[in-house]
Design an enzyme around this catalytic site. Structure first.
Site, PDB file in Angstrom:
ATOM      1  N   HIS A  64       0.697  -1.270   0.241  1.00 12.51           N
ATOM      2  CA  HIS A  64      -0.288   0.125  -0.068  1.00 12.51           C
ATOM      3  C   HIS A  64       0.681   1.249  -0.307  1.00 12.51           C
ATOM      4  O   HIS A  64       0.375   2.460  -0.594  1.00 12.51           O
ATOM      5  CB  HIS A  64      -0.872  -0.207   0.890  1.00 12.51           C
ATOM      6  CG  HIS A  64      -2.282   0.869   1.273  1.00 12.51           C
ATOM      7  ND1 HIS A  64      -3.007   1.208   0.824  1.00 12.51           N
ATOM      8  CD2 HIS A  64      -1.766   2.037   2.028  1.00 12.51           C
ATOM      9  CE1 HIS A  64      -3.978   2.774   0.966  1.00 12.51           C
ATOM     10  NE2 HIS A  64      -3.104   3.007   1.612  1.00 12.51           N
ATOM     11  N   ASN A  96      -2.665   8.662 -12.304  1.00 12.00           N
ATOM     12  CA  ASN A  96      -2.738   9.476 -11.220  1.00 12.00           C
ATOM     13  C   ASN A  96      -1.905   9.443 -10.661  1.00 12.00           C
ATOM     14  O   ASN A  96      -2.837   8.555  -9.651  1.00 12.00           O
ATOM     15  CB  ASN A  96      -4.124  10.399 -11.255  1.00 12.00           C
ATOM     16  CG  ASN A  96      -4.713  10.136 -12.399  1.00 12.00           C
ATOM     17  OD1 ASN A  96      -4.582  10.811 -13.311  1.00 12.00           O
ATOM     18  ND2 ASN A  96      -6.468  10.560 -12.578  1.00 12.00           N
ATOM     19  N   HIS A 107      -2.271   2.947  -8.097  1.00 13.41           N
ATOM     20  CA  HIS A 107      -2.126   1.906  -8.998  1.00 13.41           C
ATOM     21  C   HIS A 107      -2.503   2.867 -10.191  1.00 13.41           C
ATOM     22  O   HIS A 107      -2.195   4.581 -10.288  1.00 13.41           O
ATOM     23  CB  HIS A 107      -3.691   1.888  -8.877  1.00 13.41           C
ATOM     24  CG  HIS A 107      -4.736   3.179  -8.413  1.00 13.41           C
ATOM     25  ND1 HIS A 107      -4.393   4.008  -7.068  1.00 13.41           N
ATOM     26  CD2 HIS A 107      -5.740   3.322  -8.792  1.00 13.41           C
ATOM     27  CE1 HIS A 107      -5.784   4.858  -7.430  1.00 13.41           C
ATOM     28  NE2 HIS A 107      -6.490   3.910  -8.356  1.00 13.41           N
ATOM     29  N   GLN A 146      -4.900   3.330 -14.453  1.00 14.54           N
ATOM     30  CA  GLN A 146      -6.043   3.189 -15.000  1.00 14.54           C
ATOM     31  C   GLN A 146      -5.615   2.708 -16.168  1.00 14.54           C
ATOM     32  O   GLN A 146      -4.986   3.510 -16.832  1.00 14.54           O
ATOM     33  CB  GLN A 146      -6.868   4.424 -14.702  1.00 14.54           C
ATOM     34  CG  GLN A 146      -7.186   4.227 -13.520  1.00 14.54           C
ATOM     35  CD  GLN A 146      -8.886   5.342 -12.982  1.00 14.54           C
ATOM     36  OE1 GLN A 146      -9.700   5.425 -13.305  1.00 14.54           O
ATOM     37  NE2 GLN A 146      -8.587   6.009 -12.367  1.00 14.54           N
TER      38      GLN A 146
HETATM   39 ZN   LIG Z   1      -3.786  -0.563  -0.379  1.00 14.68          ZN
END
Ligand SMILES: [Zn+2]
Length: 381
Positions: A150, A190, A203, A205
């Site tokens: 994360h 982004n 992450h 897209q």
């Molecule tokens: Zn996460």
């Protein structure tokens, strides 16, 4: 309801094989795990009680500009900056089931639960001449998780991890551009709340549009005009001109060049081109795929060093609208060169650039940072 198919080789055109394992989430959406061969991977079922995915919204045509605008009201319910233990992009744990049922992953791609574009159609959308035209907003929106951890940023990945992301992007391009109702595949990231991200997890897209976007259409128009006038490719000439000038080059290696464009729109903006022109990510060979990671990571880390702050940015892959066999989906599409645009809206440690009157009202940028100075500062940090 959940099923897992046997691992398959991802449909990449490079020589290095990637393993793709497909599973289906509880509401019927696909999820793909990407791994290097030999990596053990658990793909347990999704046990969440999920409502059915939303129907498509609307693509409304603006007859003044020729732009399609996507209207998707269900996106108002999407998760907004969840706490780290509630992150839907982390691997699932016994205590919290996320979008990714597995206990770990390398790279994962799944259909967005709150998509702007969803569903299929017989073909792409076309203006029909009416003033108030709306069509179903078909296409596809995917989320690509770059790492299971994360607290990482893209710049924290290893070159090998970046290479796996490139393989996943290329594989999604292969699959999505083969759809007859998709005209263009856009992979992007982004980063930072200043850009408007709603999830901190590393992450990006992937959008598969049923139309050619206005930026792409404009670039194709200019590349075709350049071909007609000079008998050469606009992008090849542009990269050669930037290399010959040199004052805006930030970094380069045997296969890639990164420079601040002469007419940069943003305070800090870098464009990446492979030295040999290709239309999209599928066209990159092994050497180019390997060489991208060190150069990109170098520039991303320069971005973060510029103000000693995590730099907010948008990273946007421009790909030619090509079909399954590389054929142009619109006239002149094969003139467009694959390139990555990286830019930030941060212009100083305390100031952001906003798209205000001249930018939003007139599509005309004013940039407070001279591109040659931006390039020099990026080279020096
Ligand atoms: Zn996460």
């Amino acid at each position: 309801m959940s099923s897992t198919t046997a691992p398959t080789a991802a449909a990449t055109s490079s020589g290095r094989q990637v393993v793709r394992r497909r599973t289906v989430l509880a509401d019927g959406r696909d999820l793909y795990y990407y791994d290097w061969p030999g990596t053990p991977r658990q793909t347990p079922p999704d046990t969440r009680p999920l409502p059915p995915p939303p129907d498509s919204g609307e693509a409304r045509f603006d007859p003044r500009t020729g732009d399609w605008v996507y209207v998707a009201t269900h996106r108002q319910q999407r998760t907004f900056l969840p706490a780290a233990d509630q992150c839907p992009l982390c691997p699932s744990t016994p205590a919290f089931a996320t979008e990714i049922p597995g206990p770990d992953y390398a790279v994962a791609v799944f259909a967005n639960r709150f998509p702007v574009l969803v569903g299929t159609a017989a073909g792409p959308i076309e203006p029909d001449g009416s003033l108030l035209q709306a069509e179903p907003a078909t296409g596809r929106c995917e989320v690509i998780c770059f790492a299971s951890r994360h607290d990482l940023a893209f710049a924290d990945l290893t070159p090998d991890e970046v290479r796996l992301v490139v393989e996943a992007w290329a594989d999604r391009t292969v699959e999505l551009c083969a759809r007859p109702d998709v005209r263009q595949v856009f992979c992007f990231e982004n980063r930072g709340v200043e850009i408007g991200v709603t999830q901190h997890h590393p992450h990006g897209q992937i959008y598969a549009y049923p139309n050619v976007t206005p930026r792409t259409a404009r670039m194709i128009r200019h590349a075709v005009a350049h071909r007609d006038a000079n008998r050469t490719n606009l992008f090849e000439d542009l990269v050669a001109a930037e290399l010959a000038d040199g004052s805006r080059v930030v970094a380069a290696n045997d296969h890639w060049v990164a420079f601040v464009p002469f007419a940069a729109h943003w305070p800090f903006e870098v464009h990446f081109y492979p030295r040999v022109r290709v239309g999209d990510l599928r066209g990159l060979g092994d050497a180019e795929r390997d060489a991208f990671a060190p150069l990109y990571l170098d520039v991303l880390r320069r971005f973060d060093r510029l103000f000693d702050l995590p730099m907010p940015y948008i990273a946007a892959w421009h790909q030619a609208p090509l079909g399954a066999g590389g054929e142009p989906k619109v006239p002149g599409a094969d003139e467009l060169a694959l390139h990555l645009e990286l830019y930030s809206n941060r212009r100083s440690p305390t100031a952001l650039k906003y798209l205000a009157g001249t930018e939003s009202g007139m599509d005309t940028f004013s940039n407070d940072v001279v591109p040659e100075d931006a390039a020099r500062r990026l080279r020096e940090v």
